[in-house]
Enzyme design. Structure first.
Site, mmCIF file in Angstrom:
data_model
loop_
_atom_site.group_PDB
_atom_site.id
_atom_site.type_symbol
_atom_site.label_atom_id
_atom_site.label_comp_id
_atom_site.label_asym_id
_atom_site.label_seq_id
_atom_site.Cartn_x
_atom_site.Cartn_y
_atom_site.Cartn_z
ATOM 1 N N LYS A 226 -12.423 -3.549 8.321
ATOM 2 C CA LYS A 226 -12.359 -4.382 7.122
ATOM 3 C C LYS A 226 -13.507 -5.387 7.088
ATOM 4 O O LYS A 226 -14.122 -5.701 8.115
ATOM 5 C CB LYS A 226 -11.022 -5.128 7.053
ATOM 6 N N ASP B 138 -2.988 -7.941 -4.563
ATOM 7 C CA ASP B 138 -3.388 -6.708 -3.896
ATOM 8 C C ASP B 138 -4.102 -5.775 -4.868
ATOM 9 O O ASP B 138 -3.918 -5.859 -6.085
ATOM 10 C CB ASP B 138 -2.128 -6.001 -3.376
ATOM 11 N N CYS C 106 0.787 -1.242 0.000
ATOM 12 C CA CYS C 106 0.000 0.000 0.000
ATOM 13 C C CYS C 106 0.819 1.293 0.000
ATOM 14 O O CYS C 106 0.458 2.241 -0.721
ATOM 15 C CB CYS C 106 -1.021 -0.004 1.133
ATOM 16 N N HIS D 156 -5.611 -1.422 -4.750
ATOM 17 C CA HIS D 156 -5.901 -0.194 -4.011
ATOM 18 C C HIS D 156 -6.788 0.671 -4.876
ATOM 19 O O HIS D 156 -6.483 0.919 -6.053
ATOM 20 C CB HIS D 156 -4.605 0.524 -3.633
ATOM 21 N N GLN E 106 1.006 -11.404 -3.159
ATOM 22 C CA GLN E 106 -0.301 -10.909 -2.736
ATOM 23 C C GLN E 106 -1.059 -10.332 -3.920
ATOM 24 O O GLN E 106 -0.540 -9.488 -4.652
ATOM 25 C CB GLN E 106 -0.109 -9.839 -1.663
ATOM 26 N N HIS F 279 -8.276 -0.835 0.425
ATOM 27 C CA HIS F 279 -7.316 -1.911 0.212
ATOM 28 C C HIS F 279 -8.122 -3.204 0.047
ATOM 29 O O HIS F 279 -9.057 -3.442 0.812
ATOM 30 C CB HIS F 279 -6.391 -2.099 1.413
ATOM 31 N N ARG G 24 7.227 -11.051 5.026
ATOM 32 C CA ARG G 24 6.827 -10.853 6.420
ATOM 33 C C ARG G 24 7.498 -11.907 7.283
ATOM 34 O O ARG G 24 7.478 -13.101 6.944
ATOM 35 C CB ARG G 24 5.303 -10.945 6.566
#
Length: 631
Positions: free
Chosen positions: A459, A377, A328, A379, A375, A505, A357
């Site tokens: 979320k 992902d 992000c 946005h 990921q 997100h 991570r």
């Protein structure tokens, strides 16, 4: 479900606060073992402080299983202490589908001891010991566990409030918040499953304890069904199937990072390609952000303060950097690269981004828990007025993707503000209200998951159920007012003034590695034809059919199918067995007759012999099967 209204009254006109549930209830039906109010569980011995309509729990109540498993962990600990009086106690929580308890035996014990422990647990069940709760001071608790040489309990007490609770059954007493069943006699059907190593408090710097896992159910039928699911899960273990199908491997030189073999790479690229094609049709642009970015970026985003323990760092030219754990902040930097108008919004960016991570080595588990994460992902930057519509589109997209992969049982929960968070309560109120409005407008069923939001925003989490009935949390949609504020993000509105955008997100698959592991176990490696790494395996019976096999192979490859020929000088039975282990959907057998007539004998996974087919008919059959899964 039976209910009971309880009124708490500090003036003495009703039930006094802190009274035990059993004393607050005017009448207790024989089958009631506890209660629930607003998601909180109570045993009959537990104190209550809130008025409300309590749901009364019986052994067949799904919510009661947490009490059942928690009490089972104490049953295990009592049996261990009887057999191994010197053992020191760690913790023993209820977990999904069962329980565990951690022990320091001094000298480790083996799994051979589990039947003996089970037998002692059965004796305690027969004794039908009452489970009682007692509240004591910290000083008294310290004295109790010091006198009994329970070092780990003393350490736990140091972090507790002034008054704490104990639960006792017979001669056994444990430090515990509860709740519990009324007696040990209710736990008649249980099974100890495994014994493993576990660091105290999950920290590799602490002592290594032994963790005993178990499960228990109110009746024998439910226990048998669960044990059968466990056996089926062992057969479907993605690590086992991954090895059989030659999909991936792990190596000590890169712990927590999968090495994808050719067939495994085909599999993840197919998933990736499906997502890319779908997102283009849904108005997403694809972006890519750097793997390493400077420390000041992560300080500004809040990750440095709230996520540092899960990050990797490096220094170059006297400057500190972090390997990104999330995509992000990179998307934010790109947004700030130009000026935006309200006419440009919503802007949707997708990134199949690699993040790292740190996960403790003891928690790593095949593809399910890795350190190197891909990921899916995205946005979305939008105006406040566009939030509800954008969230609605994302929810619809999540259901579409899961349906495509054969995961049709999906549930949702709204996860609200955690204790460790950034932003004001006013901002969190707006964010939570917006997500709730989107869910309500779509008439979706959902649960509230208090305190489990991200540190920067609430979320919506999605949970899918696989072929074994197991639930997996994959997708998430997060609403973020905080990043736009922290990074001073703007767009020019219709009033020609600067305004703050909203940042959404979202992931659908979550981690590509974990999602692939879920699919492997869901399908037991028998993927639908469109997703199979190898779609066809050509099996010449003898060397005389090699030329014919080569022709079939070339035709299938030219038609875009993923195909291989087994050229080995093995008997056809061995080739078929190996093809079944490799989970190849179509096995195409060519003998003298088939070679002469330009045909193949078709064997389909799970369906067996499909008879003779011409190559054209085979291609049409496979094409039709694949087209059923087209976007």
């Amino acid at each position: 479900m039976k209910k009971a209204v309880i009124n708490i009254d500090k003036n003495g006109d009703g039930v006094l606060p802190g009274v035990a549930l059993k004393d607050a209830l005017k009448e207790i039906p024989d089958d009631v073992i506890g209660a629930e109010l607003d998601g909180k569980l109570f045993g009959l011995e537990d104190p209550i402080f809130e008025s409300g309509e309590y749901n009364l729990l019986t052994l067949d109540s799904p919510l009661a299983m947490k009490l059942f498993w928690h009490s089972s962990s104490h049953l295990l600990a009592q049996a261990v202490k009887r057999l191994f009086p010197h053992a020191k106690l760690g913790i023993g929580p209820a977990i999904k589908d069962g329980f565990y308890y951690d022990f320091d035996f001094g000298e480790p014990i083996s799994a051979d001891e589990l039947p003996r422990i089970e037998a002692e647990m059965e004796k305690i069940v027969e004794e039908n010991l009452t489970i009682q709760r007692t509240a004591i001071s910290l000083d008294d608790a310290n004295k109790l566990f010091t006198d009994t040489n329970q070092d780990y309990k003393i350490e736990l007490i140091a972090g507790l409030e002034e008054q704490i609770s104990l639960y006792s059954q017979g001669e056994f007493t444990d430090l515990c918040r509860g709740p519990h069943l009324p007696s040990t006699g209710l736990i008649k059907h249980f099974k100890l499953l495994a014994i493993t190593g576990a660091y105290w408090r999950g920290d590799e710097r602490n002592a290594m304890l032994q963790r005993i896992y178990g499960t228990a159910y109110p009746n024998a039928k439910l226990l048998r069904a669960h044990l059968q699911r466990l056996e089926e899960a062992k057969k479907r273990d993605h690590r086992l199937i991954g090895k059989q199908m030659d999909l991936f491997s792990f190596h000590q030189e890169a712990p927590g990072a999968p090495f994808w073999h050719p067939k495994g790479t085909v599999l993840i690229k197919l998933i990736d390609a499906y997502m890319r094609q779908l997102l283009v049709k849904r108005g997403y642009g694809e972006v890519s952000t750097p793997l390493i970015m400077t420390r000041d970026l992560w300080e500004r985003s809040g990750h440095w303060d709230h996520y540092q323990n899960n990050m990797y760092f490096t220094s170059l030219e006297d400057r500190d950097y972090a390997i990104k754990p999330m995509n992000c902040p990179g998307a934010v930097l790109m947004y700030k690269n130009r000026q935006w108008s309200y006419r440009d919004l919503p802007t949707r960016w997708a990134e199949m981004g690699i993040v790292h991570r740190y996960e403790k080595s003891g928690t790593l588990h095949g593809l399910f828990r890795v350190r190197h994460i891909t990921q899916d992902d995205a946005h979305i930057f939008c105006t406040p007025e566009q939030i509800v519509d954008e969230v609605g589109r994302m929810i619809s997209l999540v259901f579409e993707v899961f349906n495509h992969f054969g995961l049709t049982d999906v549930s949702m929960e709204l996860s609200t503000r955690p204790k460790d968070r950034i932003g004001s309560d006013e901002v969190w109120d707006r964010a939570e209200d917006a997500l709730k409005k989107a869910l309500d407008q779509g008439k979706y069923d959902y649960d509230i998951n208090p305190g489990e939001g991200a540190f920067y925003g609430p979320k919506i989490d999605f949970h899918v159920v696989d072929a074994l009935g197991r639930t997996w949390q994959c997708s998430t949609i997060q609403l973020d007012f905080n990043f736009p504020e922290r990074f001073d993000m703007e767009y020019i509105g219709a009033d020609n003034q600067a305004h703050r955008p909203v940042m959404l997100h979202r992931t659908i698959l979550g981690a590509l590695e974990r999602f692939t592991g879920i699919l492997i176990e869901h399908y037991a490696g028998d993927f639908p034809l469109w997703l199979a790494p190898e779609q066809a395996l050509v099996l010449p019976i003898t060397d005389d059919q090699h030329d014919a096999a080569g022709v079939v192979y070339e035709q299938l490859i030219n038609e875009g199918f993923r195909c291989r020929v087994d050229w080995r000088a093995e008997k056809i039975g061995r080739k078929i067995r190996d093809g079944e282990l490799a989970k190849v959907p179509y096995m195409l057998i060519i003998g003298a007759k088939e070679a002469e007539n330009s045909q193949v004998s078709v064997r389909r996974t799970k369906k067996g012999d499909q008879g003779l087919m011409s190559i054209d008919d085979l291609i049409n059959t496979m094409r039709t099967e694949i087209d059923e899964h087209a976007i």
